[in-house]
Write a protein that holds these residues in place. Structure first.
Motif, short mmCIF file in Angstrom:
data_model
loop_
_atom_site.label_atom_id
_atom_site.label_comp_id
_atom_site.label_asym_id
_atom_site.label_seq_id
_atom_site.Cartn_x
_atom_site.Cartn_y
_atom_site.Cartn_z
N ILE A 141 0.74 -1.13 -0.19
CA ILE A 141 0.08 -0.08 0.15
C ILE A 141 1.08 1.08 -0.17
O ILE A 141 1.80 1.46 1.16
N LYS A 146 -2.30 4.77 3.05
CA LYS A 146 -2.56 4.01 4.28
C LYS A 146 -3.42 4.53 5.42
O LYS A 146 -3.88 3.83 5.88
N GLN A 147 -3.67 5.92 5.17
CA GLN A 147 -4.43 6.69 6.09
C GLN A 147 -5.28 7.15 5.45
O GLN A 147 -5.30 8.02 4.51
N TRP A 148 -6.74 7.17 5.72
CA TRP A 148 -7.94 7.82 5.09
C TRP A 148 -8.05 9.11 5.03
O TRP A 148 -8.04 9.63 6.13
N SER A 172 -8.73 -1.35 6.95
CA SER A 172 -7.82 -1.66 7.19
C SER A 172 -6.78 -2.48 6.11
O SER A 172 -7.38 -2.59 5.12
N TYR A 173 -5.54 -2.36 6.32
CA TYR A 173 -4.62 -3.03 5.37
C TYR A 173 -3.69 -3.88 6.26
O TYR A 173 -3.32 -3.76 7.41
N THR A 184 -7.20 1.97 8.84
CA THR A 184 -6.69 3.13 7.88
C THR A 184 -7.22 4.38 8.37
O THR A 184 -7.25 5.50 8.08
N GLN A 186 -10.69 4.86 8.20
CA GLN A 186 -11.81 5.07 7.54
C GLN A 186 -13.06 4.94 8.25
O GLN A 186 -13.12 4.12 8.82
N ASP A 264 -9.04 -5.29 2.23
CA ASP A 264 -8.00 -4.59 2.95
C ASP A 264 -6.95 -3.86 2.12
O ASP A 264 -5.71 -3.87 2.37
N HIS A 265 -7.42 -3.53 0.90
CA HIS A 265 -6.46 -2.71 -0.06
C HIS A 265 -7.58 -1.78 -0.48
O HIS A 265 -8.98 -1.68 -0.64
#
Length: 321
Positions: A141, A146-148, A172-173, A184, A186, A264-265
Motif C-alpha cells: 500500500i 495508508k491513512q484515509w 484496514s490494510y 486506515t 476510514q 484490506d486494500h
C-alpha cells in the motif's frame, strides 16, 4: 440381555445427537471458501457459479484470507479504467408495491429499488470491481494511501431506498512488518435522513468476523440526523486478502436492500450510473486478477488476468448478465 441393549441405545442417542450438532455447527463453513480460480470467458459471464443452480442475492465472502503473506513487488503504478455493461437485453424493471409510508416512499426513484440498474448504453451501476493479488501475496500500500483522508463513507436513507445501494470499504490494510491488519481510519456510517423511521438490519457473510445487528433509526428532526457508526473487518487480524459482504435491509420497508464489500486494500471501486469505473495507483508490472461482483451473483468472478504498465492507463470492458 435385550433390556440391557435397549437401555444402552437410549443413553447413546443424546450423545450421538450432540456429536452431530457439533460437527455441523451453526456457521456455514463453506461460504468463506474462495471462488473457482477459473477465469470467466469474455462475453459469456454469468452470475451463476458451477456449484449452484440459482444465484443468491447478496453473494459470499470471496477470496479466502491467508496468514503470513509477503508483499507484492511492482514496477510502479498504473490506472485501470473501463465499463461494466449488460450482455444482452436488460431485465425489465419490476414495480415495487409501497404500502408502508406511501406518502414518503412513492417519491423514491424507482431505479434505486431495482436489482439491475442499467443505463441507456447498457452500462450497469452498483457493480464492485477490484484487483486481487496472487495467493500468498499482499498489496504494497502506498504511504499516502495508508491513512484515509476523505470523508466518512455513508449509506443514507433520505426516502425509502439505501443511497448509495452499494459501497466498497477499506477499513484496514495488512502490514507485512507487524504481520497484522492496521486501521486506515476510514469511518463508515448508516444514516436516516428521512422524516419517517427506518429499521436498519445488517448481516455479514461471516459472523465469525463481523457481527450482524438490527436497530431502529428514528426520523430526522430538524437538522438532527440519526446514524449508526459501523466497523467491519476484511479478515482476521493476522491475515490478509479477505473479502467480506455486508447485506443491509429495512424490516419496515421490506423492498430496501443495500450492500457493502469490505477489503484490506484500496484497489476496489463501485461502478457509476453509466457503468464506468476507475482504479488509480494500482501496482504495475505484476499479474493480477480483475474481479467483479453484482448483487445478483453468488460469488465474485474473475474476468481476466491483467498487468498494468507504470504511469499508463489500461482500459477493460466487462460484460455481465
Amino acid at each position: 440381555m435385550r433390556r440391557l441393549r435397549f437401555r444402552a441405545a437410549i443413553f447413546l442417542m443424546p450423545a450421538l445427537g450432540i456429536f452431530i450438532l457439533g460437527c455441523g455447527g451453526s456457521e456455514d463453513s463453506s461460504k468463506d471458501l474462495p471462488p473457482s480460480s477459473k477465469v470467466v470467458k469474455k462475453g459469456g459471464s454469468s452470475s451463476k457459479t458451477s456449484d449452484s443452480k440459482e444465484p443468491a442475492a447478496g453473494g459470499g465472502a470471496g477470496a479466502a484470507a491467508v496468514a503470513g503473506a509477503t508483499e507484492l513487488e511492482s514496477t510502479g503504478s498504473g490506472t485501470l479504467k473501463g465499463t461494466v455493461s449488460f450482455d444482452g437485453t436488460p431485465p425489465a424493471q419490476t414495480p415495487v408495491k409501497m404500502e408502508k409510508d406511501p406518502e414518503t416512499c412513492t417519491k423514491t426513484d424507482p431505479k434505486k429499488l431495482q436489482v439491475w440498474d442499467v443505463g441507456p448504453n447498457k452500462g450497469v451501476a452498483n457493480v464492485v470491481v477490484w484487483l486481487r493479488a496472487p495467493k500468498g501475496k499482499c498489496f504494497k500500500i502506498p504511504d499516502d494511501m495508508k491513512q484515509w483522508k476523505g470523508d466518512s463513507v455513508k449509506i443514507d436513507q433520505p426516502l425509502c431506498a439505501f443511497e448509495p445501494r452499494v459501497v466498497a470499504l477499506f477499513p484496514s490494510y495488512y502490514d507485512p512488518k507487524t504481520k497484522k491488519q492496521t486501521p486506515t481510519g476510514q469511518k463508515f456510517e448508516v444514516l436516516n435522513d428521512a422524516g419517517i423511521p427506518h429499521n436498519t438490519n445488517w448481516n455479514p457473510s461471516s459472523t465469525l468476523l463481523n457481527s450482524g445487528g438490527n436497530q431502529i433509526l428514528p426520523p430526522k428532526k430538524g437538522t438532527n440526523v440519526t446514524k449508526l457508526d459501523m466497523t467491519f473487518k476484511p479478515c482476521r487480524p493476522t491475515e490478509s486478502g479477505g473479502e467480506q459482504t455486508i447485506t443491509f435491509a429495512c424490516n419496515i420497508h421490506t423492498w430496501m436492500k443495500g450492500y457493502a464489500k469490505v477489503f484490506d486494500h484500496p484497489f476496489a471501486v463501485v461502478t457509476k450510473e453509466d457503468g464506468t469505473f476507475e482504479i488509480k495507483n494500482a501496482p504495475a508490472g505484476v499479474e493480477l486478477d480483475l474481479v467483479y461482483w453484482h448483487e445478483s451473483m453468488n460469488l465474485p468472478q474473475v474476468w481476466e488476468k491483467v498487468t498494468l504498465k507504470d504511469k499508463e492507463t489500461t482500459t477493460k470492458e466487462i460484460k455481465v448478465k
